[in-house]
Design a protein around this motif. Structure first.
Motif, mmCIF file in Angstrom:
data_model
loop_
_atom_site.group_PDB
_atom_site.id
_atom_site.type_symbol
_atom_site.label_atom_id
_atom_site.label_comp_id
_atom_site.label_asym_id
_atom_site.label_seq_id
_atom_site.Cartn_x
_atom_site.Cartn_y
_atom_site.Cartn_z
ATOM 1 N N LEU A 209 -2.451 -60.898 -32.312
ATOM 2 C CA LEU A 209 -1.265 -61.708 -32.474
ATOM 3 C C LEU A 209 -0.357 -61.716 -33.816
ATOM 4 O O LEU A 209 -1.133 -62.007 -34.818
ATOM 5 N N VAL A 210 0.656 -61.220 -33.883
ATOM 6 C CA VAL A 210 1.446 -60.885 -35.035
ATOM 7 C C VAL A 210 2.250 -62.282 -35.594
ATOM 8 O O VAL A 210 1.917 -62.686 -36.616
ATOM 9 N N SER A 211 2.830 -62.890 -34.542
ATOM 10 C CA SER A 211 3.362 -64.350 -34.804
ATOM 11 C C SER A 211 3.706 -64.777 -33.452
ATOM 12 O O SER A 211 3.861 -64.336 -32.495
ATOM 13 N N VAL A 212 3.942 -66.032 -33.779
ATOM 14 C CA VAL A 212 4.283 -67.249 -32.757
ATOM 15 C C VAL A 212 5.336 -68.062 -33.100
ATOM 16 O O VAL A 212 5.252 -68.509 -34.303
ATOM 17 N N SER A 213 6.308 -67.861 -32.388
ATOM 18 C CA SER A 213 7.536 -68.809 -33.054
ATOM 19 C C SER A 213 7.488 -70.162 -33.214
ATOM 20 O O SER A 213 8.081 -70.922 -34.007
ATOM 21 N N THR A 214 6.586 -71.020 -32.344
ATOM 22 C CA THR A 214 6.396 -72.425 -32.527
ATOM 23 C C THR A 214 5.149 -72.744 -31.874
ATOM 24 O O THR A 214 4.566 -71.918 -30.777
ATOM 25 N N PHE A 215 4.371 -73.692 -32.122
ATOM 26 C CA PHE A 215 3.215 -74.005 -31.583
ATOM 27 C C PHE A 215 3.404 -75.099 -30.359
ATOM 28 O O PHE A 215 2.247 -75.753 -29.925
ATOM 29 N N SER A 216 4.644 -75.331 -30.042
ATOM 30 C CA SER A 216 4.986 -75.927 -28.674
ATOM 31 C C SER A 216 5.562 -75.089 -27.737
ATOM 32 O O SER A 216 5.800 -73.719 -28.017
ATOM 33 N N THR A 217 5.330 -75.421 -26.536
ATOM 34 C CA THR A 217 5.890 -74.326 -25.585
ATOM 35 C C THR A 217 7.339 -74.683 -25.001
ATOM 36 O O THR A 217 7.492 -76.193 -24.929
ATOM 37 N N PRO A 218 8.241 -73.819 -24.473
ATOM 38 C CA PRO A 218 8.027 -72.575 -24.667
ATOM 39 C C PRO A 218 7.986 -71.925 -25.951
ATOM 40 O O PRO A 218 8.711 -72.290 -26.937
ATOM 41 N N SER A 219 7.190 -70.595 -26.217
ATOM 42 C CA SER A 219 7.379 -69.996 -27.509
ATOM 43 C C SER A 219 7.230 -68.563 -27.295
ATOM 44 O O SER A 219 6.993 -67.896 -26.356
ATOM 45 N N HIS A 220 7.960 -67.930 -28.325
ATOM 46 C CA HIS A 220 8.084 -66.433 -28.466
ATOM 47 C C HIS A 220 7.004 -65.879 -29.195
ATOM 48 O O HIS A 220 6.719 -66.155 -30.403
ATOM 49 N N TRP A 221 6.176 -65.006 -28.498
ATOM 50 C CA TRP A 221 4.987 -64.372 -28.987
ATOM 51 C C TRP A 221 5.299 -62.670 -29.265
ATOM 52 O O TRP A 221 5.844 -62.149 -28.684
ATOM 53 N N HIS A 222 5.009 -62.441 -30.447
ATOM 54 C CA HIS A 222 4.959 -61.082 -30.922
ATOM 55 C C HIS A 222 3.603 -60.498 -31.335
ATOM 56 O O HIS A 222 2.578 -61.008 -31.935
ATOM 57 N N VAL A 223 2.866 -59.433 -30.082
ATOM 58 C CA VAL A 223 1.664 -59.284 -30.179
ATOM 59 C C VAL A 223 1.458 -57.723 -30.415
ATOM 60 O O VAL A 223 2.699 -56.955 -29.900
ATOM 61 N N GLN A 224 0.463 -57.366 -30.863
ATOM 62 C CA GLN A 224 -0.043 -55.898 -30.878
ATOM 63 C C GLN A 224 -1.025 -55.811 -29.499
ATOM 64 O O GLN A 224 -2.041 -56.355 -29.481
ATOM 65 N N THR A 225 -0.679 -54.615 -28.627
ATOM 66 C CA THR A 225 -1.557 -54.309 -27.610
ATOM 67 C C THR A 225 -2.118 -53.039 -27.652
ATOM 68 O O THR A 225 -1.789 -52.285 -28.522
ATOM 69 N N ASP A 226 -2.991 -52.779 -26.882
ATOM 70 C CA ASP A 226 -3.567 -51.304 -26.804
ATOM 71 C C ASP A 226 -2.412 -50.407 -26.110
ATOM 72 O O ASP A 226 -2.740 -49.270 -26.416
ATOM 73 N N ARG A 227 -1.219 -50.756 -25.913
ATOM 74 C CA ARG A 227 -0.212 -50.058 -25.261
ATOM 75 C C ARG A 227 0.988 -50.063 -26.320
ATOM 76 O O ARG A 227 2.010 -49.631 -26.071
ATOM 77 N N GLY A 228 0.865 -50.766 -27.601
ATOM 78 C CA GLY A 228 1.645 -50.782 -28.412
ATOM 79 C C GLY A 228 2.210 -52.448 -28.827
ATOM 80 O O GLY A 228 1.776 -53.174 -27.962
ATOM 81 N N PRO A 229 3.067 -52.541 -29.754
ATOM 82 C CA PRO A 229 3.695 -53.890 -30.006
ATOM 83 C C PRO A 229 4.478 -54.317 -28.652
ATOM 84 O O PRO A 229 5.342 -53.364 -28.046
ATOM 85 N N ASP B 169 6.681 -58.220 -27.321
ATOM 86 C CA ASP B 169 7.299 -59.556 -27.408
ATOM 87 C C ASP B 169 7.126 -60.243 -25.775
ATOM 88 O O ASP B 169 7.623 -59.466 -24.720
ATOM 89 N N PHE B 170 6.783 -61.414 -25.876
ATOM 90 C CA PHE B 170 6.831 -62.157 -24.587
ATOM 91 C C PHE B 170 7.213 -63.731 -24.883
ATOM 92 O O PHE B 170 6.792 -64.026 -25.977
ATOM 93 N N ILE B 171 7.638 -64.198 -23.989
ATOM 94 C CA ILE B 171 7.724 -65.880 -24.128
ATOM 95 C C ILE B 171 6.548 -66.723 -23.196
ATOM 96 O O ILE B 171 6.484 -66.255 -22.101
ATOM 97 N N LEU B 172 5.717 -67.563 -23.929
ATOM 98 C CA LEU B 172 4.848 -68.232 -23.075
ATOM 99 C C LEU B 172 5.484 -69.567 -22.822
ATOM 100 O O LEU B 172 5.928 -70.174 -23.540
ATOM 101 N N LYS B 173 5.584 -69.714 -21.359
ATOM 102 C CA LYS B 173 6.453 -71.051 -20.957
ATOM 103 C C LYS B 173 5.512 -72.141 -20.992
ATOM 104 O O LYS B 173 6.237 -73.208 -21.606
ATOM 105 N N THR B 174 4.302 -72.076 -20.781
ATOM 106 C CA THR B 174 3.357 -73.330 -20.671
ATOM 107 C C THR B 174 2.152 -72.947 -21.316
ATOM 108 O O THR B 174 1.650 -71.697 -21.201
ATOM 109 N N GLU B 175 1.235 -73.846 -21.759
ATOM 110 C CA GLU B 175 -0.036 -73.537 -22.057
ATOM 111 C C GLU B 175 -0.848 -73.491 -20.924
ATOM 112 O O GLU B 175 -1.902 -72.657 -21.180
ATOM 113 N N GLU B 176 -0.603 -73.667 -19.736
ATOM 114 C CA GLU B 176 -1.339 -73.417 -18.567
ATOM 115 C C GLU B 176 -1.282 -71.881 -18.293
ATOM 116 O O GLU B 176 -1.899 -71.382 -17.343
#
Length: 156
Positions: A87-107, A109-116
């Motif tokens: 996990l490179v960065s997360v925009s905020t610790f509440s949802t929705p939040s913008h996530w920047h991640v490194q995966t096995d297929r490359g970097p 971004d996605f938005i996590l709508k809810t913690e569920e």
């Protein structure tokens, strides 16, 4: 159907061909997992072109090495689920939040709508669903680097 069969091979078109226990050839069979999330290596059906089950496999581990490798290769090609490595960065610790991640297929971004949208699975795995419905695996959350674990823990 049982796990007994004569052969499982890849044909010239890259498809799987099955010769069942009775010697009947089924061309272009497709493996389908019964429980892809909770028990990915248990309960796999080989389905023919007509949509009918040709063979039921209780456990991949029960197969000989060659057919098991063919099935694992075919399943991996059909199931494209990126594995989060960092996990490179997360925009905020509440949802929705913008996530920047490194995966096995490359970097990516996605938005996590809810913690569920972070689903805990057996043996410590996590399945994260993005706002577009794309799934991301976290195979071992404790195996992530410290920064990634700290970010992830805020949502668990």
């Amino acid at each position: 159907m049982t796990t007994q069969f004569q052969s499982l091979t890849r044909n010239a078109f890259g498809q799987l061909d099955l010769v069942d226990a009775q010697g009947v050839r089924h061309e272009g069979v497709v493996p389908v997992r019964a429980h892809p999330l909770s028990a990915p290596d248990e309960g796999i059906a080989l389905v023919g072109r007509d949509g009918h089950e040709c063979l039921w496999i209780e456990r991949l581990a029960a197969l000989e090495a060659a057919p098991r490798a063919l099935l694992q290769e075919e399943l991996a090609a059909r199931e494209i689920t990126p594995v989060v490595q960092q996990l490179v960065s997360v925009s905020t610790f509440s949802t929705p939040s913008h996530w920047h991640v490194q995966t096995d297929r490359g970097p990516t971004d996605f938005i996590l709508k809810t913690e569920e949208d972070i689903r805990r699975l057996p043996d410590g795995r996590l399945l994260i669903t993005s706002h577009h419905g794309l799934h991301f695996w976290v195979q071992d959350r404790l195996g992530l680097d410290r920064h990634s674990r700290r970010l992830l823990e805020r949502f668990l």
